[in-house]
Design an enzyme around this catalytic site. Structure first.
Site, mmCIF file in Angstrom:
data_model
loop_
_atom_site.group_PDB
_atom_site.id
_atom_site.type_symbol
_atom_site.label_atom_id
_atom_site.label_comp_id
_atom_site.label_asym_id
_atom_site.label_seq_id
_atom_site.Cartn_x
_atom_site.Cartn_y
_atom_site.Cartn_z
ATOM 1 N N ASP B 98 27.140 -15.946 -5.657
ATOM 2 C CA ASP B 98 27.546 -14.501 -5.293
ATOM 3 C C ASP B 98 26.971 -14.474 -4.106
ATOM 4 O O ASP B 98 25.916 -13.869 -3.891
ATOM 5 C CB ASP B 98 27.312 -13.713 -6.543
ATOM 6 C CG ASP B 98 28.057 -12.329 -5.968
ATOM 7 O OD1 ASP B 98 28.904 -12.301 -5.240
ATOM 8 O OD2 ASP B 98 27.962 -11.477 -6.851
ATOM 9 N N GLU B 209 26.758 3.406 -9.680
ATOM 10 C CA GLU B 209 25.869 4.350 -10.252
ATOM 11 C C GLU B 209 25.953 5.603 -9.565
ATOM 12 O O GLU B 209 25.577 5.589 -8.282
ATOM 13 C CB GLU B 209 24.729 4.016 -10.614
ATOM 14 C CG GLU B 209 24.560 3.010 -11.872
ATOM 15 C CD GLU B 209 23.288 2.675 -12.409
ATOM 16 O OE1 GLU B 209 23.192 2.032 -13.605
ATOM 17 O OE2 GLU B 209 22.289 3.091 -11.851
ATOM 18 N N HIS B 402 14.223 -7.948 -6.087
ATOM 19 C CA HIS B 402 15.506 -7.534 -6.119
ATOM 20 C C HIS B 402 15.980 -6.675 -7.226
ATOM 21 O O HIS B 402 17.039 -6.050 -7.110
ATOM 22 C CB HIS B 402 16.517 -8.587 -5.615
ATOM 23 C CG HIS B 402 17.044 -9.224 -6.859
ATOM 24 N ND1 HIS B 402 16.103 -9.899 -7.798
ATOM 25 C CD2 HIS B 402 18.384 -9.619 -7.347
ATOM 26 C CE1 HIS B 402 17.031 -10.462 -8.605
ATOM 27 N NE2 HIS B 402 18.264 -10.187 -8.472
ATOM 28 N N ALA B 404 15.618 -5.997 -11.890
ATOM 29 C CA ALA B 404 14.698 -5.943 -13.240
ATOM 30 C C ALA B 404 14.662 -7.364 -13.493
ATOM 31 O O ALA B 404 13.547 -7.817 -13.956
ATOM 32 C CB ALA B 404 15.194 -5.138 -14.192
#
Lengths: 140, 479
Positions: B98, B209, B402, B404
């Site tokens: 990605d 979010e 970057h 968790a």
């Protein structure tokens, strides 16, 4: 299909491993492809309404497995299809395969996640105790 | 045996551990983490960090960030710089599938009380407007000429087509347009895979979010960033979609097959790389940079879709961009190494660039304080805004963590939780989840992730980046 044919997932911390088993490398490759579908949805929910033919070439069986899965990922992505049945023949360095499936239907298939690519991590194609195993981790 | 003992790690600073070179390692491994995080890491993280240390032309150290976990070839959370003058390499596995996956945060200027009565409507409108999940299609179809222009122009291309504002570009790394992109290195298959995916969120850990600023740790920096406690912000986490995945797939294979020709012995095929000055190495850089532009354009288009929704529900709130960071890249940068400035190719695989105060890449308004470093958490736990530090340059080529990182596999997560139950539990805590896939929600359950605050505290203590604010989710749109 032989009595040895089956598929399963195995653990990877961030992603997921796909493993196929069978009496021959071809059967193991077909089962690994079912495990790939299993990452997205229950393969039993996918009806074999259309067929896609594909072919790939690679210098060894392990690279061939990654190529086969990546060819399927490409078809799933660009045609918005899911596959529920596979047939594979391997001769020398060449694989020819057919995948049967249908367009993704969000209500019916409830797809969990999209697969980005097959990786060389935990990649193995080998015969162990008379059983062919074909596996790698896929990035989701 | 503990990781510290088995790997022979020596504490060499605040939340900093070092492993001396051994075997084929050309440089040490340096891991930034608390002892607890370090002991919680899979042993394959250390193996992968050691493998990276064996690659030709690596400079200074093979680094791992506090959120490091078992990846492909490189650990996720890995940072490594290579010198083209010293036979350095570029690795497709060191960037990942990605390409330029990243996070951007938009400021709304709305206090939570104003949002609250519209929360359900906003959640539904965002879910309706932003294509997410497998089988979703973007609203924009690019012909070949437009695709080429997008691959070369990135977010700048998107702004020129009416997706967003000129002001967004200076709040994006590379000013929104990665130089050196070569669309001619991108295959027809990679283009085909992108054709229906412009302006889509994707699936897996990608999300959009609506968040509340729950805590501010550094008032001065927060003020410069335009962030205040109780404010609502919007964060978007996604990447280069099908195009990046296909470029990664194709070049990884070419590098695996060609490695022996370049005299590179790969301890792990996934580490596949090519010399920076080889035809293949240059071709990959040209293609990978189009992937960066694709990701920037994608996040820019989604930004516009978000703004359209807000314009309907909250007129008069333009949603300026705080910043846009990418965490899967290889970038050509100048760094201070052993007294001299050197041109290096820095791989950040699941790591964020974190330029400190005064860096010329930063827009003027942010240059005094340092770069916003945007850290994504999980659906339930929250995210952080950090700030680049002066010492990060010497610590890890100006890099920070970057996110968790997963604590549990997808399979283990679906065994433990049902999607409906996760949605209901989060709703009871005031977090609205909108996703076309309940199984996807279960796989991404908050409990399947490590506690992001531990990772951030460790990055803060190590000096990689400094805490500015903590964000908690109110609405989460998942693929």
């Amino acid at each position: 299909m032989s009595s040895l044919a089956r598929w399963e997932h195995f653990q990877h911390q961030a992603d997921i491993g796909v493993r196929g088993m069978g009496a021959t490398p071809e059967e193991a490759f077909e089962m690994t492809a079912l495990a790939l579908t299993g990452v997205v949805t229950d393969p039993a929910l996918v009806e074999p309404r259309e067929a896609v033919k594909l072919a790939c070439d690679a210098p060894d069986l392990e690279l061939l497995l990654v190529d086969w899965l990546n060819a399927l990922i490409y078809e799933m992505s660009t045609r918005s299809l899911l596959f529920g049945r596979y047939a594979v023949t391997i001769e020398g360095e060449r694989l020819e395969g057919t995948a049967w499936g249908e367009p993704v239907d969000r209500q019916k298939h409830k797809p969990a996640v999209e697969v980005k690519g097959a990786t060389y991590t935990e990649l193995k194609v080998a015969r162990e105790n008379g059983l062919w195993i074909a596996q790698c981790v896929v990035d989701v | 045996m503990s990781n510290v003992e088995r790997e022979g790690l020596v504490e060499s600073g605040a939340d900093r551990w070092e492993m001396a070179p051994r075997g084929g390692m050309r440089v040490p491994v340096v891991i930034f983490a608390s002892r607890a995080l370090l002991e919680g890491m899979d042993e394959r993280v250390f193996e992968q960090a050691r493998n990276v240390a064996t690659l030709p032309g690596i400079v200074k150290a093979s680094h791992a960030m506090p959120d490091a976990h078992w990846g492909y070839g490189f650990p996720i959370g890995g940072v490594a710089a290579f010198d083209p003058e010293q036979g350095g390499v570029v690795s497709a596995g060191g960037v990942g599938f990605d390409i330029s996956c990243g996070v951007r945060t938009l400021l709304t200027g709305l206090p939570r009380e104003e949002l609250e009565p519209y929360k359900e409507r906003l959640a539904d409108a965002l879910a309706d407007n932003i294509p997410a999940g497998l089988g979703s299609k973007g609203l924009i179809r690019l012909n070949d000429r437009e695709m080429t222009a997008m691959l070369r122009g990135g977010a700048r291309w998107a702004v020129e087509r009416g997706y967003g504002e000129e002001a967004d570009l200076e709040r994006t790394e590379e000013r929104g347009c990665m130089a050196g992109a070569e669309p001619e290195q991108v295959s027809a298959r990679a283009r085909e895979r992108q054709r229906q995916e412009m302006g889509t969120l994707g699936s897996g850990n990608h999300y959009l979010e609506v968040q509340e600023v729950a805590e501010v740790y550094d008032e001065a920096v927060a003020r410069t960033y335009g962030v205040a406690r109780g404010d609502i912000v919007v964060s978007i986490h996604c990447g280069s979609r099908g195009l990046g995945h296909q470029i990664g797939t194709e070049f990884l294979r070419r590098m695996v097959v060609e490695a022996p020709r370049h005299g590179i012995r790969l301890p792990d095929r996934e580490l596949a790389c090519a010399p920076l000055d080889s035809t293949l190495g240059r071709a990959y850089l040209g293609a990978m940079r189009t992937g960066i532009n694709c990701a920037l354009a994608n996040r820019q288009i989604i930004t516009q879709l978000v703004r359209e929704v807000f314009a309907r529900l909250f007129p008069g709130h333009p949603l300026p961009l705080l910043y846009d960071v990418s965490h899967n890249t290889c970038k050509e940068e100048w760094h201070q190494v052993e007294g001299g400035r050197r041109r290096l190719f820095v791989h950040r695989k699941g790591a964020t660039r974190a330029f400190g105060p005064g860096h010329p890449e930063l827009p003027e308004a942010l240059r005094g304080v340092g770069q916003p470093v945007l850290i994504g958490g999980s659906m339930g736990t929250g995210s952080y805004i950090l700030c680049g530090t002066a010492q990060s340059e010497a610590l890890a080529f100006s890099s920070a963590c970057h996110g968790a990182g997963r604590a549990m596999s997808r399979r283990a997560a679906t065994r433990r939780w049902h999607g409906r139950q996760v949605v209901d539990e989060l709703a009871a805590r005031g977090i609205l989840v909108r996703s076309p896939s309940l199984r996807g929600v279960a796989e991404e359950a908050p409990g399947a992730y490590k506690e992001v605050s531990e990772v951030v505290e460790s990055a803060h203590r190590a000096g990689l980046a400094r805490k500015v604010a903590r964000l908690v989710p109110l609405i989460c749109v998942k693929g």
